[in-house]
Motif scaffolding. Sequence first.
Motif, PDB file in Angstrom:
ATOM      1  N   ILE A  39      68.586 -38.476 167.515  1.00 23.03           N
ATOM      2  CA  ILE A  39      69.117 -39.553 168.437  1.00 23.03           C
ATOM      3  C   ILE A  39      67.846 -40.127 169.157  1.00 23.03           C
ATOM      4  O   ILE A  39      67.885 -40.984 169.766  1.00 23.03           O
ATOM      5  CB  ILE A  39      70.225 -39.346 169.470  1.00 23.03           C
ATOM      6  CG1 ILE A  39      69.692 -38.392 170.461  1.00 23.03           C
ATOM      7  CG2 ILE A  39      71.309 -38.785 168.530  1.00 23.03           C
ATOM      8  CD1 ILE A  39      70.822 -38.335 171.680  1.00 23.03           C
ATOM      9  N   GLU A  40      66.724 -39.594 168.888  1.00 21.70           N
ATOM     10  CA  GLU A  40      65.518 -40.045 169.849  1.00 21.70           C
ATOM     11  C   GLU A  40      64.771 -40.529 168.617  1.00 21.70           C
ATOM     12  O   GLU A  40      64.830 -40.719 167.531  1.00 21.70           O
ATOM     13  CB  GLU A  40      64.867 -38.761 170.591  1.00 21.70           C
ATOM     14  CG  GLU A  40      65.978 -38.182 171.483  1.00 21.70           C
ATOM     15  CD  GLU A  40      66.057 -39.019 172.680  1.00 21.70           C
ATOM     16  OE1 GLU A  40      65.914 -40.216 172.844  1.00 21.70           O
ATOM     17  OE2 GLU A  40      66.959 -38.554 173.499  1.00 21.70           O
ATOM     18  N   ALA A  65      74.196 -35.105 166.944  1.00 18.32           N
ATOM     19  CA  ALA A  65      73.530 -33.912 167.121  1.00 18.32           C
ATOM     20  C   ALA A  65      71.798 -34.073 166.993  1.00 18.32           C
ATOM     21  O   ALA A  65      71.503 -34.993 166.196  1.00 18.32           O
ATOM     22  CB  ALA A  65      73.862 -32.784 165.890  1.00 18.32           C
ATOM     23  N   ASP A  66      71.381 -33.510 168.011  1.00 18.27           N
ATOM     24  CA  ASP A  66      70.093 -33.447 168.185  1.00 18.27           C
ATOM     25  C   ASP A  66      69.507 -32.302 169.153  1.00 18.27           C
ATOM     26  O   ASP A  66      69.483 -32.527 170.263  1.00 18.27           O
ATOM     27  CB  ASP A  66      69.530 -34.654 168.585  1.00 18.27           C
ATOM     28  CG  ASP A  66      67.890 -35.043 168.562  1.00 18.27           C
ATOM     29  OD1 ASP A  66      67.201 -33.697 168.460  1.00 18.27           O
ATOM     30  OD2 ASP A  66      67.400 -36.091 168.414  1.00 18.27           O
ATOM     31  N   LEU A 109      61.275 -36.357 158.167  1.00 13.35           N
ATOM     32  CA  LEU A 109      61.815 -36.419 156.726  1.00 13.35           C
ATOM     33  C   LEU A 109      61.786 -35.018 155.901  1.00 13.35           C
ATOM     34  O   LEU A 109      62.732 -34.843 154.995  1.00 13.35           O
ATOM     35  CB  LEU A 109      60.663 -37.145 155.885  1.00 13.35           C
ATOM     36  CG  LEU A 109      59.347 -37.282 155.949  1.00 13.35           C
ATOM     37  CD1 LEU A 109      58.514 -37.746 154.780  1.00 13.35           C
ATOM     38  CD2 LEU A 109      59.076 -38.200 157.153  1.00 13.35           C
ATOM     39  N   MET A 115      69.930 -31.913 154.733  1.00 15.50           N
ATOM     40  CA  MET A 115      71.146 -32.311 155.812  1.00 15.50           C
ATOM     41  C   MET A 115      71.920 -33.579 154.895  1.00 15.50           C
ATOM     42  O   MET A 115      73.216 -33.228 155.061  1.00 15.50           O
ATOM     43  CB  MET A 115      70.612 -33.265 157.034  1.00 15.50           C
ATOM     44  CG  MET A 115      69.851 -32.403 157.911  1.00 15.50           C
ATOM     45  SD  MET A 115      69.231 -33.325 159.279  1.00 15.50           S
ATOM     46  CE  MET A 115      69.191 -31.875 160.583  1.00 15.50           C
ATOM     47  N   PRO A 131      61.603 -42.231 154.243  1.00 12.48           N
ATOM     48  CA  PRO A 131      61.775 -42.090 152.787  1.00 12.48           C
ATOM     49  C   PRO A 131      63.006 -41.050 152.723  1.00 12.48           C
ATOM     50  O   PRO A 131      63.035 -40.179 153.425  1.00 12.48           O
ATOM     51  CB  PRO A 131      60.443 -41.432 152.408  1.00 12.48           C
ATOM     52  CG  PRO A 131      59.881 -40.754 153.424  1.00 12.48           C
ATOM     53  CD  PRO A 131      60.424 -41.677 154.925  1.00 12.48           C
ATOM     54  N   ASN A 156      68.018 -46.022 154.283  1.00  8.32           N
ATOM     55  CA  ASN A 156      67.865 -47.007 155.185  1.00  8.32           C
ATOM     56  C   ASN A 156      66.222 -47.613 155.046  1.00  8.32           C
ATOM     57  O   ASN A 156      65.476 -47.821 155.721  1.00  8.32           O
ATOM     58  CB  ASN A 156      67.955 -46.501 156.755  1.00  8.32           C
ATOM     59  CG  ASN A 156      67.836 -48.074 157.627  1.00  8.32           C
ATOM     60  OD1 ASN A 156      68.002 -49.036 157.292  1.00  8.32           O
ATOM     61  ND2 ASN A 156      67.015 -47.774 158.770  1.00  8.32           N
ATOM     62  N   GLN A 158      65.366 -50.694 155.098  1.00  7.48           N
ATOM     63  CA  GLN A 158      65.870 -51.979 155.612  1.00  7.48           C
ATOM     64  C   GLN A 158      65.138 -53.317 155.194  1.00  7.48           C
ATOM     65  O   GLN A 158      65.726 -54.181 155.173  1.00  7.48           O
ATOM     66  CB  GLN A 158      66.049 -51.915 157.347  1.00  7.48           C
ATOM     67  CG  GLN A 158      64.671 -52.279 157.866  1.00  7.48           C
ATOM     68  CD  GLN A 158      63.926 -51.020 158.293  1.00  7.48           C
ATOM     69  OE1 GLN A 158      64.254 -49.771 158.073  1.00  7.48           O
ATOM     70  NE2 GLN A 158      63.234 -50.937 159.028  1.00  7.48           N
ATOM     71  N   HIS A 223      58.276 -48.948 152.950  1.00 13.01           N
ATOM     72  CA  HIS A 223      59.207 -50.368 152.338  1.00 13.01           C
ATOM     73  C   HIS A 223      58.557 -51.229 151.305  1.00 13.01           C
ATOM     74  O   HIS A 223      59.164 -51.932 150.380  1.00 13.01           O
ATOM     75  CB  HIS A 223      59.390 -51.111 153.696  1.00 13.01           C
ATOM     76  CG  HIS A 223      60.059 -50.481 154.849  1.00 13.01           C
ATOM     77  ND1 HIS A 223      61.440 -50.338 154.600  1.00 13.01           N
ATOM     78  CD2 HIS A 223      59.563 -49.964 155.947  1.00 13.01           C
ATOM     79  CE1 HIS A 223      61.939 -49.396 155.826  1.00 13.01           C
ATOM     80  NE2 HIS A 223      60.562 -49.391 156.661  1.00 13.01           N
TER      81      HIS A 223
END
Length: 432
Positions: A39-40, A65-66, A109, A115, A131, A156, A158, A223
């Motif tokens: 989340i950070e 979770a973090d 990464l 996960m 990636p 993502n 993006q 990207h």
Amino acid sequence: MRSARQKIFQGACGTMGTIDWLRKLGGISKMLNVALIGIEGFGRAHVRQIVAFANEGKLRCAAFADPGADPAGESFAALTALGAVRCDDDATLLAERPDVDAVVLATPLPLHRAMAIRALEAGRHVLVEKPPAVAVQDVDAMARAQEAAGRLCAVNFQNVSGSAFRRALELVRAGAIGRVSRIAGIGMWKRTDRYYSRTPWAGKLTLRGQLVLDGTLMNPFAHLLQNGLLLAEAAAADPADAEPLHLRAELYRAHPIEGDDTSCLRLATRGGVEVCMYTTLCYESNEPPAIEVVGDRGVLRWDYANRLEIRRAGGSAPETLQFPAEDLMRKMYSNWIDSIDDRAEPYCTVDRCRPFVAAVNGALLSSGGVHPIPADAVDIAEEHGNRVTTVRDLPELFREAAERSALLSELGVPWAVRTRRFSLEGFREFRL
Ligand SMILES: NC(=O)c1ccc[n+]([C@@H]2O[C@H](COP(=O)([O-])OP(=O)(O)OC[C@H]3O[C@@H](n4cnc5c(N)ncnc54)[C@H](O)[C@@H]3O)[C@@H](O)[C@H]2O)c1
């Protein structure tokens, strides 16, 4: 034979209650319940998207979770304000929260493979940060898990979602510039030494025995490479023609790091398209990275400023399409949610990132490691207490190389190292 998407869709329906299934048939989708892992760092950008979509009633967020999260921090507060509950780790979250349909992975990464597979095997859809994986065997394992689970594992990347890039894909697919022979991307940014001290894995090839392979193509310009490879995919008459066959790459470093901060790569697809990339973090400023696609009836130029220029053979004036600034992550989230609901084709699934991971792995093996750029080709300056490292003459060298599909050693750059051709045929396992 059923398409992967049909299988994913069938898998998704398998866990639904009858009411959700009827809602789906009636065009009313069950509201997606997501969890965020990490989340950070860049996870904060995901927190912003999740909060925005939740406030619009387009998703719920049940958990996060973090282990490194700051309980007094903004991300923690924003997620708990949505009613999300903190879990110890991703595995605990999957076990304790069967109500979670999908997880977003914004973690370093080396953690993505384990996960993503855990989540897919637990029947959840995934949006994993780019990636998607460090090594080709990892992305293959993730793609197999997606297929076996019948769940969507989106990535993502993006920059695939911008309107100019979507239009470029359509035009290439429709043959607007004829038969494509060459795709060349240039990315030049400025990153100070602070960039490399921001997180323990920055600039590393390995960390605590795990592969990281952080370099220009794996991370900041991932990207650019992925978009170049998707353009090659769009140019292929047959999907098999888009497969990368071999490459040659030169990886360099001017910073005191393990990975590269300056690189060039030339890859050939089975269909005979050359994909070339020229990337550096040792430039004096940030230029919008751009890709040129050369066909026998014209040239397309797309850049990160959501701009597309089309020059058709025959001398007519170039046409420029300038799209407004867009929230690319928002578009990725919308596409992910719609794809899970079978209302859209996913922009970027994990299996479509295989050429990317194979190319980045192959680049390191072709280059025979990362070669230092000698001090007399580098300028170092202090700026607001940060050290700025620039490599001399790169813009001119990159532009010339891109026009000729050349590598720096082929231009006679004194510090450049001639490297070997690396075959990607049957490339199933990367080892450092
Ligand atoms: N799409 C983009 O443009 C973009 C931009 C920047 C970073 N990224 C990607 O985002 C990912 C994360 O990068 P970052 O720079 O934020 O990394 P980071 O090292 O800052 O880690 C991100 C978060 O993951 C958490 N984390 C670490 N281990 C964890 C674990 N075992 N379980 C749960 N959380 C854990 C950290 O505590 C941190 O809050 C990378 O894949 C990176 O390439 C993408």
